[in-house]
Design a protein around this motif. Structure first.
Motif, short mmCIF file in Angstrom:
data_model
loop_
_atom_site.label_atom_id
_atom_site.label_comp_id
_atom_site.label_asym_id
_atom_site.label_seq_id
_atom_site.Cartn_x
_atom_site.Cartn_y
_atom_site.Cartn_z
N ASP A 118 -4.04 -0.99 -12.81
CA ASP A 118 -2.59 -1.02 -13.02
C ASP A 118 -2.08 -2.37 -13.54
OD1 ASP A 118 -2.19 1.57 -12.20
OD2 ASP A 118 -1.57 1.06 -10.16
N GLY A 135 1.92 2.90 -3.16
CA GLY A 135 1.94 3.63 -4.44
C GLY A 135 2.89 3.01 -5.43
N ALA A 143 0.84 -1.20 0.00
CA ALA A 143 0.00 0.00 0.00
C ALA A 143 0.87 1.25 0.00
CB ALA A 143 -0.96 -0.01 1.20
N GLY A 185 0.49 -5.03 -5.36
CA GLY A 185 -0.52 -6.07 -5.56
C GLY A 185 -0.75 -6.34 -7.04
P1 ATP Z 1 -1.26 1.05 -6.37
O1 ATP Z 1 0.03 1.74 -6.60
O2 ATP Z 1 -1.72 0.18 -7.54
O3 ATP Z 1 -2.35 1.93 -5.83
P2 ATP Z 1 -0.31 0.14 -3.89
O4 ATP Z 1 1.13 -0.15 -4.08
O5 ATP Z 1 -0.65 1.48 -3.30
O6 ATP Z 1 -1.05 -0.05 -5.27
P3 ATP Z 1 -0.71 -2.51 -2.89
O7 ATP Z 1 0.65 -2.84 -2.39
O8 ATP Z 1 -1.14 -3.13 -4.16
O9 ATP Z 1 -0.95 -0.94 -2.97
O10 ATP Z 1 -1.72 -2.90 -1.71
C1 ATP Z 1 -3.04 -2.41 -1.61
C2 ATP Z 1 -3.88 -3.32 -0.71
O11 ATP Z 1 -4.12 -4.54 -1.40
C3 ATP Z 1 -3.20 -3.69 0.59
O12 ATP Z 1 -3.97 -3.17 1.64
C4 ATP Z 1 -3.14 -5.20 0.64
O13 ATP Z 1 -3.60 -5.75 1.85
C5 ATP Z 1 -4.04 -5.67 -0.51
N1 ATP Z 1 -3.42 -6.78 -1.27
C6 ATP Z 1 -4.06 -7.83 -1.81
N2 ATP Z 1 -3.23 -8.64 -2.46
C7 ATP Z 1 -2.01 -8.10 -2.38
C8 ATP Z 1 -0.73 -8.49 -2.86
N3 ATP Z 1 -0.55 -9.60 -3.57
N4 ATP Z 1 0.31 -7.67 -2.60
C9 ATP Z 1 0.12 -6.52 -1.90
N5 ATP Z 1 -1.06 -6.14 -1.40
C10 ATP Z 1 -2.13 -6.90 -1.64
#
Ligand code: ATP
Length: 283
Positions: free
Chosen positions: A136, A98, A96, A102
């Motif tokens: 994404d 950025g 989470a 995921g």
């Molecule tokens: P983006 O940049 O696409 O907005 P992000 O990097 O901010 O994504 P992620 O790391 O993808 O955010 O995580 C967002 C949420 O998704 C987290 O709260 C997490 O619990 C949930 N999640 C589900 N599956 C995954 C995974 N495989 N890896 C990371 N987070 C995951």
């Protein structure tokens, strides 16, 4: 072949503009995305029955709440795969943050299942499936340097970025993407990225010009609440970054360095208990 190991790369936004809020609640964006060397390792294997996801990070859901699980479920249903699939995620990308951590795991699972079960799907077909999982995911399948429009799913390949060092800093704070977009006031944005200038700089391989023109409009929401983001940006620039902005909806911040030695020094200097720091590069 019963087993495949895939590097699932993180992304940064070299620019991020939000054009409008759509009636469906999504936003129309215009952003230049770049995959980086920092990655998770995703193992996809034929095993037992049903789907199983495990991850070394206890913060991440392992069942259907995991986006990688959903990717596997869509593939097994769409292509009538009866074998069991085990997915193991070695999480190295901050969660989470950025950095599309995921989405990149989901992209890796789509690619992994395509290879493991010899489905013969082309990249554009995988990207089309990816779109239904997350905005994404198509970019994470493609990687490289890409202009993303629409809700992030309309992709135009750009020339690859020349060699640059990137110092990535992720503060240990939780910033919800939904909160950032809900609090974005499009009329209050004073500085927007000039995407044509950014693309031109990339084509000319002019990293200074690129770095000086990087803008992320979502900082208008995050920086007023989380001063640490501004502090990190300022420190990276004072340590020699040609430019520094927040990635995605944050809280990660990165600095672009033309000089690898300065980047190494900045990485050493930036070490702090309040954040995680990575020395990486565009890949
Ligand atoms: P983006 O940049 O696409 O907005 P992000 O990097 O901010 O994504 P992620 O790391 O993808 O955010 O995580 C967002 C949420 O998704 C987290 O709260 C997490 O619990 C949930 N999640 C589900 N599956 C995954 C995974 N495989 N890896 C990371 N987070 C995951």
């Amino acid at each position: 072949m019963d087993f495949i190991k895939i590097k699932a790369k993180a992304k940064i936004n070299l620019s991020l503009d939000v054009k409008a809020k759509r009636p469906d609640g999504y936003h129309d964006v215009c952003m230049v995305m770049q995959s980086i060397a920092l990655h998770d390792v995703v193992y996809v294997e034929k095993a037992g029955r049903g789907l199983e996801v495990t991850c070394n990070n206890p913060k991440i859901p392992v069942g259907s709440g995991n986006i990688a699980y959903r990717a596997a479920q869509i593939m097994t249903e769409k292509y009538g795969i009866d074998d069991g699939i085990k997915i193991t995620i070695d999480k190295r990308i901050p969660v989470a943050a950025g950095l599309a951590g995921g989405s990149t795991d989901a992209a890796a699972v789509l690619k992994g299942i395509n290879t493991l079960f010899s489905l013969g799907l082309a990249q554009y077909e995988l990207m089309d499936i990816g779109k239904s999982i997350g905005a994404d995911v198509p970019f994470c399948i493609k990687g490289g340097t890409v202009l993303a429009e629409g809700i992030g799913e309309i992709l135009t390949e750009l020339v690859p970025l020349p060699e640059v060092s990137i110092v990535l800093v992720t503060p240990k704070i939780d910033v919800s993407t939904a909160w950032v977009y809900n609090n974005l006031d499009l009329n209050a944005i004073k500085s927007r990225p000039d995407t044509c200038v950014i693309i031109n700089a990339i084509e000319k391989r002019d990293i200074d010009m690129l770095a000086k023109n990087m803008v992320n409009v979502l900082e208008t929401v995050t920086v007023s609440k989380y001063r640490i983001i501004e502090e990190i940006k300022n420190r990276l620039v004072s340590l020699g970054a040609a430019g520094s902005i927040m990635s995605g909806s944050g809280p990660s911040v990165f600095g672009v360095f033309t000089d690898a030695k300065k980047a190494e020094n900045a990485y050493d200097e930036m070490k702090d208990d309040r954040w995680d720091c990575f020395l990486t590069h565009a890949e």
